[in-house]
Write a protein that holds these residues in place. Structure first.
Motif, PDB file in Angstrom:
ATOM      1  N   LEU A 153     -15.449  25.308 -22.750  1.00 14.34           N
ATOM      2  CA  LEU A 153     -14.259  25.913 -22.143  1.00 14.34           C
ATOM      3  C   LEU A 153     -14.635  27.287 -21.612  1.00 14.34           C
ATOM      4  O   LEU A 153     -15.150  28.134 -22.369  1.00 14.34           O
ATOM      5  N   VAL A 154     -14.393  27.514 -20.332  1.00  9.78           N
ATOM      6  CA  VAL A 154     -14.760  28.774 -19.686  1.00  9.78           C
ATOM      7  C   VAL A 154     -13.618  29.222 -18.784  1.00  9.78           C
ATOM      8  O   VAL A 154     -13.144  28.448 -17.940  1.00  9.78           O
ATOM      9  N   ARG A 155     -13.179  30.473 -18.952  1.00  7.98           N
ATOM     10  CA  ARG A 155     -12.124  30.993 -18.083  1.00  7.98           C
ATOM     11  C   ARG A 155     -12.732  31.417 -16.752  1.00  7.98           C
ATOM     12  O   ARG A 155     -13.701  32.170 -16.701  1.00  7.98           O
ATOM     13  N   VAL A 156     -12.120  30.933 -15.663  1.00  5.53           N
ATOM     14  CA  VAL A 156     -12.603  31.262 -14.323  1.00  5.53           C
ATOM     15  C   VAL A 156     -11.517  31.891 -13.460  1.00  5.53           C
ATOM     16  O   VAL A 156     -11.792  32.314 -12.343  1.00  5.53           O
ATOM     17  N   ALA A 157     -10.273  31.935 -13.947  1.00 10.16           N
ATOM     18  CA  ALA A 157      -9.169  32.506 -13.173  1.00 10.16           C
ATOM     19  C   ALA A 157      -8.041  32.881 -14.119  1.00 10.16           C
ATOM     20  O   ALA A 157      -8.074  32.553 -15.316  1.00 10.16           O
ATOM     21  N   GLU A 158      -7.052  33.567 -13.591  1.00 14.50           N
ATOM     22  CA  GLU A 158      -5.865  33.896 -14.373  1.00 14.50           C
ATOM     23  C   GLU A 158      -4.944  32.669 -14.438  1.00 14.50           C
ATOM     24  O   GLU A 158      -4.962  31.827 -13.531  1.00 14.50           O
ATOM     25  N   PRO A 159      -4.137  32.539 -15.491  1.00 16.78           N
ATOM     26  CA  PRO A 159      -3.203  31.414 -15.569  1.00 16.78           C
ATOM     27  C   PRO A 159      -2.229  31.411 -14.398  1.00 16.78           C
ATOM     28  O   PRO A 159      -1.843  32.457 -13.886  1.00 16.78           O
ATOM     29  N   GLY A 160      -1.842  30.209 -13.970  1.00 11.52           N
ATOM     30  CA  GLY A 160      -0.886  30.083 -12.879  1.00 11.52           C
ATOM     31  C   GLY A 160      -0.785  28.643 -12.427  1.00 11.52           C
ATOM     32  O   GLY A 160      -1.377  27.748 -13.034  1.00 11.52           O
ATOM     33  N   PRO A 161      -0.037  28.376 -11.361  1.00  7.86           N
ATOM     34  CA  PRO A 161       0.062  26.999 -10.859  1.00  7.86           C
ATOM     35  C   PRO A 161      -1.305  26.484 -10.434  1.00  7.86           C
ATOM     36  O   PRO A 161      -2.125  27.231  -9.890  1.00  7.86           O
ATOM     37  N   LEU A 162      -1.553  25.208 -10.686  1.00  9.38           N
ATOM     38  CA  LEU A 162      -2.810  24.603 -10.246  1.00  9.38           C
ATOM     39  C   LEU A 162      -2.807  24.547  -8.721  1.00  9.38           C
ATOM     40  O   LEU A 162      -1.919  23.938  -8.128  1.00  9.38           O
ATOM     41  N   PRO A 163      -3.787  25.173  -8.055  1.00 10.33           N
ATOM     42  CA  PRO A 163      -3.794  25.166  -6.585  1.00 10.33           C
ATOM     43  C   PRO A 163      -3.800  23.752  -6.029  1.00 10.33           C
ATOM     44  O   PRO A 163      -4.485  22.867  -6.547  1.00 10.33           O
ATOM     45  N   GLU A 164      -3.047  23.544  -4.970  1.00 12.27           N
ATOM     46  CA  GLU A 164      -2.970  22.225  -4.347  1.00 12.27           C
ATOM     47  C   GLU A 164      -3.734  22.169  -3.024  1.00 12.27           C
ATOM     48  O   GLU A 164      -3.629  21.213  -2.275  1.00 12.27           O
ATOM     49  N   ASP A 165      -4.541  23.229  -2.758  1.00 13.26           N
ATOM     50  CA  ASP A 165      -5.277  23.294  -1.493  1.00 13.26           C
ATOM     51  C   ASP A 165      -6.719  22.848  -1.626  1.00 13.26           C
ATOM     52  O   ASP A 165      -7.518  23.044  -0.713  1.00 13.26           O
ATOM     53  N   GLY A 166      -7.060  22.263  -2.802  1.00 16.54           N
ATOM     54  CA  GLY A 166      -8.428  21.808  -3.009  1.00 16.54           C
ATOM     55  C   GLY A 166      -9.339  22.867  -3.586  1.00 16.54           C
ATOM     56  O   GLY A 166     -10.517  22.604  -3.855  1.00 16.54           O
ATOM     57  N   ALA A 167      -8.822  24.097  -3.787  1.00 15.63           N
ATOM     58  CA  ALA A 167      -9.660  25.153  -4.348  1.00 15.63           C
ATOM     59  C   ALA A 167     -10.077  24.847  -5.773  1.00 15.63           C
ATOM     60  O   ALA A 167     -11.126  25.272  -6.238  1.00 15.63           O
ATOM     61  N   VAL A 168      -9.250  24.103  -6.473  1.00 14.77           N
ATOM     62  CA  VAL A 168      -9.571  23.654  -7.832  1.00 14.77           C
ATOM     63  C   VAL A 168      -9.433  22.144  -7.850  1.00 14.77           C
ATOM     64  O   VAL A 168      -8.440  21.611  -7.371  1.00 14.77           O
ATOM     65  N   ASP A 169     -10.430  21.462  -8.409  1.00 10.32           N
ATOM     66  CA  ASP A 169     -10.377  20.004  -8.449  1.00 10.32           C
ATOM     67  C   ASP A 169      -9.175  19.541  -9.239  1.00 10.32           C
ATOM     68  O   ASP A 169      -8.738  20.176 -10.194  1.00 10.32           O
ATOM     69  N   THR A 170      -8.633  18.409  -8.845  1.00  7.44           N
ATOM     70  CA  THR A 170      -7.458  17.862  -9.509  1.00  7.44           C
ATOM     71  C   THR A 170      -7.747  17.547 -10.969  1.00  7.44           C
ATOM     72  O   THR A 170      -8.892  17.310 -11.362  1.00  7.44           O
ATOM     73  N   ALA A 171      -6.720  17.559 -11.789  1.00  9.65           N
ATOM     74  CA  ALA A 171      -6.869  17.221 -13.207  1.00  9.65           C
ATOM     75  C   ALA A 171      -7.141  15.731 -13.325  1.00  9.65           C
ATOM     76  O   ALA A 171      -6.289  14.912 -13.010  1.00  9.65           O
ATOM     77  N   ASP A 172      -8.320  15.378 -13.781  1.00 12.64           N
ATOM     78  CA  ASP A 172      -8.726  13.976 -13.829  1.00 12.64           C
ATOM     79  C   ASP A 172      -9.703  13.798 -14.973  1.00 12.64           C
ATOM     80  O   ASP A 172     -10.797  14.361 -14.960  1.00 12.64           O
ATOM     81  N   ASP A 173      -9.345  13.016 -15.984  1.00 13.68           N
ATOM     82  CA  ASP A 173     -10.199  12.848 -17.146  1.00 13.68           C
ATOM     83  C   ASP A 173     -11.525  12.180 -16.819  1.00 13.68           C
ATOM     84  O   ASP A 173     -12.455  12.232 -17.614  1.00 13.68           O
ATOM     85  N   TYR A 174     -11.637  11.535 -15.665  1.00 11.47           N
ATOM     86  CA  TYR A 174     -12.833  10.761 -15.393  1.00 11.47           C
ATOM     87  C   TYR A 174     -13.611  11.284 -14.191  1.00 11.47           C
ATOM     88  O   TYR A 174     -14.349  10.566 -13.556  1.00 11.47           O
ATOM     89  N   ARG A 175     -13.452  12.560 -13.866  1.00 13.78           N
ATOM     90  CA  ARG A 175     -14.255  13.160 -12.816  1.00 13.78           C
ATOM     91  C   ARG A 175     -15.621  13.517 -13.385  1.00 13.78           C
ATOM     92  O   ARG A 175     -15.737  14.178 -14.409  1.00 13.78           O
ATOM     93  N   GLU A 176     -16.690  13.105 -12.718  1.00  6.45           N
ATOM     94  CA  GLU A 176     -18.040  13.406 -13.187  1.00  6.45           C
ATOM     95  C   GLU A 176     -18.339  14.887 -13.007  1.00  6.45           C
ATOM     96  O   GLU A 176     -18.088  15.473 -11.950  1.00  6.45           O
ATOM     97  N   GLY A 177     -18.898  15.510 -14.041  1.00  6.35           N
ATOM     98  CA  GLY A 177     -19.297  16.904 -13.976  1.00  6.35           C
ATOM     99  C   GLY A 177     -20.806  17.049 -13.950  1.00  6.35           C
ATOM    100  O   GLY A 177     -21.545  16.077 -14.139  1.00  6.35           O
TER     101      GLY A 177
END
Length: 424
Positions: A233-257
């Motif tokens: 777990l690593v903080r990379v931004a301040e808390p807030g709405p999840l961006p919907e412009d693609g700046a942050v990947d969508t919440a998906d349990d099966y996205r490969e990292g």
């Protein structure tokens, strides 16, 4: 006892909450059909925890032996710094005085255990796979659910006495009930998760470890068969709405990292009894996603439609309580529908009264726990305060859980004996 001539309760989603609801409703004598969008249910995902209040409910459904065979009974939570120095520890499960253990277990394997029991008890057609829910309408006496059968590429309409949206974080049912909610709430943290085969156990072999350097954190615990589940777990931004412009990947349990993305935050770590870099590097698959939840709702559904589990109350993983709360939802749902008899809307309303505020408390406790972390993870006194605060807001107290009457309707042949184990 519910009228067996009524249309079945339709459950959208064959995850842990939806399958537990199917077993619980069946135990209460209520006909049920589960609708799952995936064509093939497979043991996907990584590790998770079932707290004693969740284990109790699954044990009362007769799954106690299955849980013991699959999971590791967690004995303690240990907090330490990035050099492995212990800062705080607390007993868990049976060691804490509960009559039921806390289990660390592979999420997919638990789901498959539940699926097997549903098909054994309700029949092979109780779970319809490849059926995607599109929409629903409600009449005074029924709810009509429009679905697409993916195998036939054809639409059909199913009738149910109720519709339970157990369809997860991106719930279609929730989006129809609450169409103007907006984006998910983001904690500002990225998470990487994986499972690594490791022959040598660490600490007691039944320890959950939370390590931190004040910026990055690592959670690691065994889940059976020489496997260790880990979470970065690593903080990379301040808390807030999840961006919907693609700046942050969508919440998906099966996205490969990518392992290198996680490893870059753990330079210089040396726990001694656990090689963090090797643990991460030897994981076959890595998942990556943002830590998200939603603002709790004052009401989940209406009439003959409601929500359950992540669809109702997505929460941060702080406290490891999400799956246990979904299990509790399922059990209370069946309990209240059984008590309501033919008045299904009244049963669903009673279910929401019992669970909406309780789960909102868990969501808020998880937020408070996560936001109080960071440098506080290196302070023994603050750690003890944080854990005590979470217990008071979110956990069932030991004496309360041990003494609470069973949610299993009397006369169904399933319950618990004086030792807390399943009887039938």
């Amino acid at each position: 006892m519910e009228d067996t001539n009524k249309a079945p309760v339709l459950i959208a989603g064959a995850g842990i909450g939806g399958l537990t609801a199917a077993l619980s409703l069946h135990a209460a004598g209520i006909d049920t059909v589960v609708l799952e969008s995936s064509r093939d249910i497979r043991p996907l995902g990584v590790g998770m925890n079932l707290l004693p209040h969740g284990v109790r409910e699954l044990t009362e459904l007769g799954l106690g032996d299955g849980l013991a065979a699959l999971g590791v009974a967690t004995a303690e939570h240990v907090f330490c710094d990035s050099a492995g120095n212990q800062l705080f520890a607390e007993p868990r499960g049976l060691s804490q005085g509960y009559r039921w253990p806390q289990y660390s277990i592979h999420r997919g394997e638990l789901q498959m255990l539940l699926l097997e029991r549903v098909r054994e008890r309700l029949g092979p057609d109780a779970v319809r796979t490849g059926v995607r829910l599109l929409d629903f309408t409600e009449d005074p006496g029924a709810v009509r659910v429009r679905v697409r059968d993916r195998a036939r590429d054809a639409e059909e309409t199913l009738e149910g006495s109720a519709l339970i949206g157990a369809d997860g974080l991106h719930s279609t049912v929730r989006s129809r009930l609450h169409p103007k909610e907006g984006p998910l709430s983001w904690s500002g943290q990225r998470m990487w998760r994986g499972v690594t085969v490791q022959e040598e156990p660490f600490l007691t072999g039944r320890s959950m470890v939370v390590a931190s350097d004040g910026t990055a954190s690592l959670v690691a615990y065994p889940i059976g068969r020489n496997r260790v589940n880990w979470v970065c777990l690593v903080r990379v931004a301040e808390p807030g709405p999840l961006p919907e412009d693609g700046a942050v990947d969508t919440a998906d349990d099966y996205r490969e990292g990518r392992v290198d993305d996680a490893l870059s935050h753990y330079d210089g770590w040396s726990l001694g009894w656990l090689d963090v870099r090797e643990l991460l590097k030897r994981s076959e698959h890595i998942l990556e996603y943002p830590m998200v939840d939603r603002e709790p709702l004052s009401a989940w559904g209406r009439g003959r439609v409601t929500l359950l589990g992540d669809a109702a109350h997505p929460m941060y993983p702080a406290g490891a309580n999400g799956a246990s709360q979904a299990v509790l939802d399922a059990r209370v749902l069946a309990h209240e529908l059984a008590r309501a008899g033919d008045d299904t809307p009244a049963g669903l309303a009673a279910y929401e009264r019992a669970r909406v505020e309780a789960t909102a408390n868990v969501v808020h406790a998880g937020r408070a726990m996560e936001r109080a972390a960071g440098p506080a993870m290196l302070d023994r006194g603050r750690l003890a305060q944080i854990m005590e605060f979470y217990r008071k807001m979110a956990d069932s107290e030991v004496a309360e859980l041990n003494a609470r009457p069973s949610l299993t309707p009397s006369g169904t042949g399933t319950g618990t004996g004086s030792d807390g184990r399943a009887t039938s």
